[in-house]
Design a protein around this motif. Structure first.
Motif, PDB file in Angstrom:
ATOM      1  N   GLU A  32       0.843  -1.200   0.000  1.00  0.00           N
ATOM      2  CA  GLU A  32       0.000   0.000   0.000  1.00  0.00           C
ATOM      3  C   GLU A  32       0.872   1.242   0.000  1.00  0.00           C
ATOM      4  N   ALA A  33       0.482   2.223  -0.804  1.00  0.00           N
ATOM      5  CA  ALA A  33       1.135   3.534  -0.795  1.00  0.00           C
ATOM      6  C   ALA A  33       0.073   4.598  -0.564  1.00  0.00           C
ATOM      7  N   CYS A  34       0.396   5.559   0.292  1.00  0.00           N
ATOM      8  CA  CYS A  34      -0.534   6.635   0.613  1.00  0.00           C
ATOM      9  C   CYS A  34       0.242   7.941   0.680  1.00  0.00           C
ATOM     10  N   ARG A  38       1.929   9.651  -3.415  1.00  0.00           N
ATOM     11  CA  ARG A  38       1.823   8.197  -3.616  1.00  0.00           C
ATOM     12  C   ARG A  38       1.985   7.817  -5.085  1.00  0.00           C
ATOM     13  N   ASP A 109      -5.549   2.405  -8.099  1.00  0.00           N
ATOM     14  CA  ASP A 109      -5.801   3.675  -7.423  1.00  0.00           C
ATOM     15  C   ASP A 109      -7.211   3.619  -6.837  1.00  0.00           C
ATOM     16  N   LEU A 142      -3.078   2.229  -4.088  1.00  0.00           N
ATOM     17  CA  LEU A 142      -2.908   3.627  -3.696  1.00  0.00           C
ATOM     18  C   LEU A 142      -4.166   4.041  -2.950  1.00  0.00           C
ATOM     19  N   GLY A 147      -3.759   6.192   4.497  1.00  0.00           N
ATOM     20  CA  GLY A 147      -3.984   4.784   4.233  1.00  0.00           C
ATOM     21  C   GLY A 147      -4.525   4.057   5.442  1.00  0.00           C
ATOM     22  N   ARG A 155       3.166  -0.771   4.161  1.00  0.00           N
ATOM     23  CA  ARG A 155       2.471   0.489   3.863  1.00  0.00           C
ATOM     24  C   ARG A 155       3.515   1.597   3.859  1.00  0.00           C
ATOM     25  N   TRP A 156       3.477   2.448   2.803  1.00  0.00           N
ATOM     26  CA  TRP A 156       4.450   3.521   2.617  1.00  0.00           C
ATOM     27  C   TRP A 156       3.714   4.842   2.418  1.00  0.00           C
ATOM     28  N   HIS A 157       4.180   5.872   3.109  1.00  0.00           N
ATOM     29  CA  HIS A 157       3.630   7.225   2.963  1.00  0.00           C
ATOM     30  C   HIS A 157       4.694   8.102   2.332  1.00  0.00           C
TER      31      HIS A 157
END
Length: 205
Positions: A32-34, A38, A109, A142, A147, A155-157
Motif C-alpha cells: 500500500e502507498a498513501c 503516492r 488507485d 494507492l 492509508g 504500507r508507505w507514505h
C-alpha cells in the motif's frame, strides 16, 4: 514445528524489489502507498521493473496520470490504463491481473480502503502466479490520506519536500511485517536515489 520452519524458510527466500537500499517490497505480495506523493512512489517502483505496467483506476477519477510528468520516471508507453465503471471491479481486475502473472507491476488507485477479505484474495492471486507460472508480480494499492488497509505486506507514505535547491520527498515506512516504522528524506529520484534518515514521523490515527 517442521512445517513452521519450512514456511519461514520459504518467506526468507521471497524475491524483493529494492528501488533503494533499505526500501524493499516483497514480490508476489500486495503493498500500500498513501500520502500526497503516492503516485510518485508508484512511478519510482515502475522505474525499477521491466515490462508492462497495468494502472487500474475508476473511470470517474479526477486525477489521471499526465504522460509528460511520467517521463521523468518511466516510459508512458509501458502503461496500460484500465478504468472500470464500478468500484467493486477495481479489485476484481487487479486480482485477475495478478493471478495471470503477465504484468510485473499492477497498481490500483482506490477511492477508499479495501476490506480485509479482498486484500487476502489479492495476496493469494499474486502467490498463485508465482507458484503456477514462476512469475512474481507486485501488487500496489494507492489509498487516500494516511492509508490503513488491513492485511497488506507493507504500507508507505510519501510526500513532497521540494526546495529551491533540490527535488526531495519524505518517505515513511508505516508498516512492514519484519521492519519498524522509519522515515527518510529522499533525493535524486529516480536515477540516483539518496536516502537520509529523517526524524519526523507521520501521525496515524
Amino acid at each position: 514445528m517442521v512445517n513452521h520452519l519450512l514456511k519461514r524458510a520459504h518467506e526468507r527466500q521471497r524475491p524483493i524489489l529494492e528501488p533503494a537500499p533499505g526500501i524493499g517490497l516483497a514480490l508476489s505480495r500486495l503493498h500500500e502507498a498513501c500520502g500526497p506523493a503516492r503516485y510518485t512512489f508508484a512511478l519510482w517502483l515502475a522505474h525499477h521493473t521491466r515490462g508492462p505496467v497495468f494502472w487500474i483506476a475508476p473511470n470517474w477519477s479526477a486525477a489521471p496520470l499526465n504522460p509528460d510528468g511520467m517521463t521523468q520516471f518511466v516510459n508512458p508507453g509501458r502503461f496500460t490504463f484500465i478504468t472500470p465503471r464500478r468500484s467493486e471491479e477495481l479489485l476484481w481486475t487487479m486480482e485477475e491481473t495478478l493471478r495471470a502473472g503477465l504484468v510485473p507491476l499492477v497498481v490500483a488507485d482506490l477511492p477508499g480502503l479495501p476490506a480485509l477479505t479482498p486484500v487476502r484474495r489479492l495476496h493469494i492471486a499474486a502467490e498463485t502466479s508465482m507458484r503456477e507460472t514462476g512469475q512474481t508480480p507486485l501488487g500496489l494499492i494507492l489509498t487516500p490520506s494516511n492509508g490503513g488497509a488491513q492485511g497488506v505486506e507493507s504500507r508507505w507514505h510519501m510526500a513532497q519536500a521540494h526546495s529551491a535547491e533540490e527535488d526531495a520527498w519524505t518517505l515513511t515506512r508505516l508498516r512492514a511485517r519484519t521492519d519498524p516504522i522509519k522515515c527518510w528524506k529522499v533525493t535524486g529520484l529516480p536515477q540516483k536515489p539518496q536516502l537520509a534518515s529523517y526524524s519526523a514521523k507521520i501521525k496515524t490515527t
